[in-house]
Design a protein around this motif. Structure first.
Motif, PDB file in Angstrom:
ATOM      1  N   MET A  59       0.752  -1.021   0.018  1.00 27.28           N
ATOM      2  CA  MET A  59       0.128  -0.091  -0.080  1.00 27.28           C
ATOM      3  C   MET A  59       0.913   1.353  -0.163  1.00 27.28           C
ATOM      4  O   MET A  59       2.073   1.315   0.860  1.00 27.28           O
ATOM      5  N   ASN A  60       0.458   2.418  -0.361  1.00 25.24           N
ATOM      6  CA  ASN A  60       1.041   3.535  -0.548  1.00 25.24           C
ATOM      7  C   ASN A  60       0.592   4.303   0.740  1.00 25.24           C
ATOM      8  O   ASN A  60      -0.552   4.806   1.182  1.00 25.24           O
ATOM      9  N   PRO A  61       1.731   4.676   1.738  1.00 22.15           N
ATOM     10  CA  PRO A  61       1.397   5.143   2.816  1.00 22.15           C
ATOM     11  C   PRO A  61       0.804   6.603   2.850  1.00 22.15           C
ATOM     12  O   PRO A  61       0.464   7.059   3.757  1.00 22.15           O
ATOM     13  N   GLN A  62       0.902   7.260   1.818  1.00 24.33           N
ATOM     14  CA  GLN A  62       0.725   8.431   1.774  1.00 24.33           C
ATOM     15  C   GLN A  62      -1.078   8.751   1.508  1.00 24.33           C
ATOM     16  O   GLN A  62      -1.691   9.457   1.975  1.00 24.33           O
ATOM     17  N   GLU A  63      -1.579   7.396   1.257  1.00 24.30           N
ATOM     18  CA  GLU A  63      -3.030   7.427   0.904  1.00 24.30           C
ATOM     19  C   GLU A  63      -3.703   6.777   2.247  1.00 24.30           C
ATOM     20  O   GLU A  63      -4.894   6.601   2.269  1.00 24.30           O
ATOM     21  N   LEU A  64      -2.921   6.487   3.318  1.00 23.67           N
ATOM     22  CA  LEU A  64      -3.384   5.730   4.367  1.00 23.67           C
ATOM     23  C   LEU A  64      -3.912   6.905   5.457  1.00 23.67           C
ATOM     24  O   LEU A  64      -3.052   7.957   5.697  1.00 23.67           O
ATOM     25  N   THR A  65      -4.816   6.719   6.349  1.00 26.77           N
ATOM     26  CA  THR A  65      -5.117   7.458   7.639  1.00 26.77           C
ATOM     27  C   THR A  65      -4.117   7.049   8.533  1.00 26.77           C
ATOM     28  O   THR A  65      -3.647   6.090   8.764  1.00 26.77           O
ATOM     29  N   ALA A  66      -4.176   7.853   9.644  1.00 26.77           N
ATOM     30  CA  ALA A  66      -3.342   7.430  11.038  1.00 26.77           C
ATOM     31  C   ALA A  66      -3.849   6.144  11.806  1.00 26.77           C
ATOM     32  O   ALA A  66      -2.946   5.192  12.021  1.00 26.77           O
ATOM     33  N   GLU A  67      -5.083   6.174  11.474  1.00 22.96           N
ATOM     34  CA  GLU A  67      -5.624   4.858  12.032  1.00 22.96           C
ATOM     35  C   GLU A  67      -5.369   3.479  11.308  1.00 22.96           C
ATOM     36  O   GLU A  67      -4.900   2.403  11.930  1.00 22.96           O
ATOM     37  N   SER A  68      -5.210   3.593   9.907  1.00 18.82           N
ATOM     38  CA  SER A  68      -5.198   2.328   9.189  1.00 18.82           C
ATOM     39  C   SER A  68      -3.529   2.202   9.222  1.00 18.82           C
ATOM     40  O   SER A  68      -3.214   0.943   9.195  1.00 18.82           O
ATOM     41  N   LEU A  69      -2.909   3.398   9.345  1.00 20.95           N
ATOM     42  CA  LEU A  69      -1.126   3.184   9.449  1.00 20.95           C
ATOM     43  C   LEU A  69      -1.138   2.308  11.029  1.00 20.95           C
ATOM     44  O   LEU A  69      -0.292   1.495  10.919  1.00 20.95           O
ATOM     45  N   ALA A  70      -1.654   2.758  11.971  1.00 20.15           N
ATOM     46  CA  ALA A  70      -1.506   2.089  13.318  1.00 20.15           C
ATOM     47  C   ALA A  70      -1.662   0.573  13.165  1.00 20.15           C
ATOM     48  O   ALA A  70      -0.928  -0.229  13.606  1.00 20.15           O
ATOM     49  N   GLU A  71      -2.618   0.259  12.370  1.00 21.34           N
ATOM     50  CA  GLU A  71      -3.073  -1.283  12.209  1.00 21.34           C
ATOM     51  C   GLU A  71      -1.970  -1.836  11.705  1.00 21.34           C
ATOM     52  O   GLU A  71      -2.022  -3.382  11.621  1.00 21.34           O
ATOM     53  N   LEU A  72      -1.080  -1.403  10.772  1.00 19.30           N
ATOM     54  CA  LEU A  72      -0.037  -1.871   9.807  1.00 19.30           C
ATOM     55  C   LEU A  72       1.306  -2.042  10.885  1.00 19.30           C
ATOM     56  O   LEU A  72       2.201  -2.413  10.354  1.00 19.30           O
ATOM     57  N   VAL A  73       1.025  -1.462  12.064  1.00 23.87           N
ATOM     58  CA  VAL A  73       2.600  -1.576  12.955  1.00 23.87           C
ATOM     59  C   VAL A  73       2.848  -3.077  13.255  1.00 23.87           C
ATOM     60  O   VAL A  73       1.705  -3.410  13.983  1.00 23.87           O
ATOM     61  N   CYS A  74       4.150  -3.609  13.101  1.00 26.90           N
ATOM     62  CA  CYS A  74       4.238  -4.964  13.238  1.00 26.90           C
ATOM     63  C   CYS A  74       5.095  -4.938  14.422  1.00 26.90           C
ATOM     64  O   CYS A  74       5.294  -5.972  15.218  1.00 26.90           O
ATOM     65  N   ALA A  75       5.996  -3.923  14.741  1.00 20.04           N
ATOM     66  CA  ALA A  75       6.788  -3.615  15.800  1.00 20.04           C
ATOM     67  C   ALA A  75       7.285  -2.355  16.145  1.00 20.04           C
ATOM     68  O   ALA A  75       6.999  -1.578  15.137  1.00 20.04           O
ATOM     69  N   ARG A  76       7.454  -2.013  17.382  1.00 17.98           N
ATOM     70  CA  ARG A  76       7.615  -0.652  17.700  1.00 17.98           C
ATOM     71  C   ARG A  76       8.832  -0.625  18.942  1.00 17.98           C
ATOM     72  O   ARG A  76       8.839  -1.637  19.660  1.00 17.98           O
ATOM     73  N   VAL A  77       9.893   0.216  18.657  1.00 16.27           N
ATOM     74  CA  VAL A  77      11.008   0.350  19.617  1.00 16.27           C
ATOM     75  C   VAL A  77      10.770   2.021  20.092  1.00 16.27           C
ATOM     76  O   VAL A  77      10.772   2.782  19.309  1.00 16.27           O
TER      77      VAL A  77
END
Length: 163
Positions: A59-77
């Motif tokens: 997917m193109n990250p420019q076309e995603l909302t903050a909520e939909s980006l948050a669902e694509l997080v697989c790991a965070r540090v």
């Protein structure tokens, strides 16, 4: 790491995207008399840095909302650093100027924290089974020159901006 993410299975043929939060100052605390003689002040800067790994699934990250980006997080540090500096103060034992401390927190402290942040990211990603992520070295950018008044050793301020 996300509960439904398995790096051994989920990363085959996938391209990951990184989002980072540069080390940013969250608070500054001054303590007077950090030594027995009272001639030093201790300053503690709380810094925050973060990184998240996204599996965009093409997917193109420019076309995603903050909520939909948050669902694509697989790991965070994420990391909070508490960075201590001891400063020699003048004979009046006055606290250091807030504006100077803010500039120090914006420019110097991230430079000092960066190597530790790089190591944390690299080792944490390795422990999570992610591909090795190595942040680049922090490079100083020429953003301002400093003018020092000959009349006072305490008069320091930005003289001009350079791009």
């Amino acid at each position: 790491m996300s509960d439904n993410f398995d790096p051994d299975v989920s990363l085959e043929g996938e391209e990951l995207s990184l989002q980072t939060v540069f080390p940013t100052c969250k608070s500054i605390r001054q303590y007077e008399g950090a030594d027995d003689e009272g001639g030093r002040h201790r300053i503690v800067f709380e810094m925050f840095a973060g990184l998240r790994v996204l599996d965009l699934k093409g997917m193109n990250p420019q076309e995603l909302t903050a909520e939909s980006l948050a669902e694509l997080v697989c790991a965070r540090v994420e990391c909070h650093f508490f960075v201590k500096y001891d400063f020699q103060v003048d004979a009046d034992n006055r606290p250091l100027d807030e504006e100077c401390l803010a500039l120090f927190a914006q420019h110097n402290v991230p430079f000092n924290v960066w190597p530790y942040w790089r190591e944390i990211v690299q080792s944490a990603c390795g422990r999570m089974g992610l591909p090795r992520i190595v942040l680049p070295p922090h490079r100083l950018q020429k953003s301002a020159t400093v003018a020092v008044s000959k009349g006072s050793s305490n008069s320091i301020g930005p003289a001009s901006q350079h791009g």
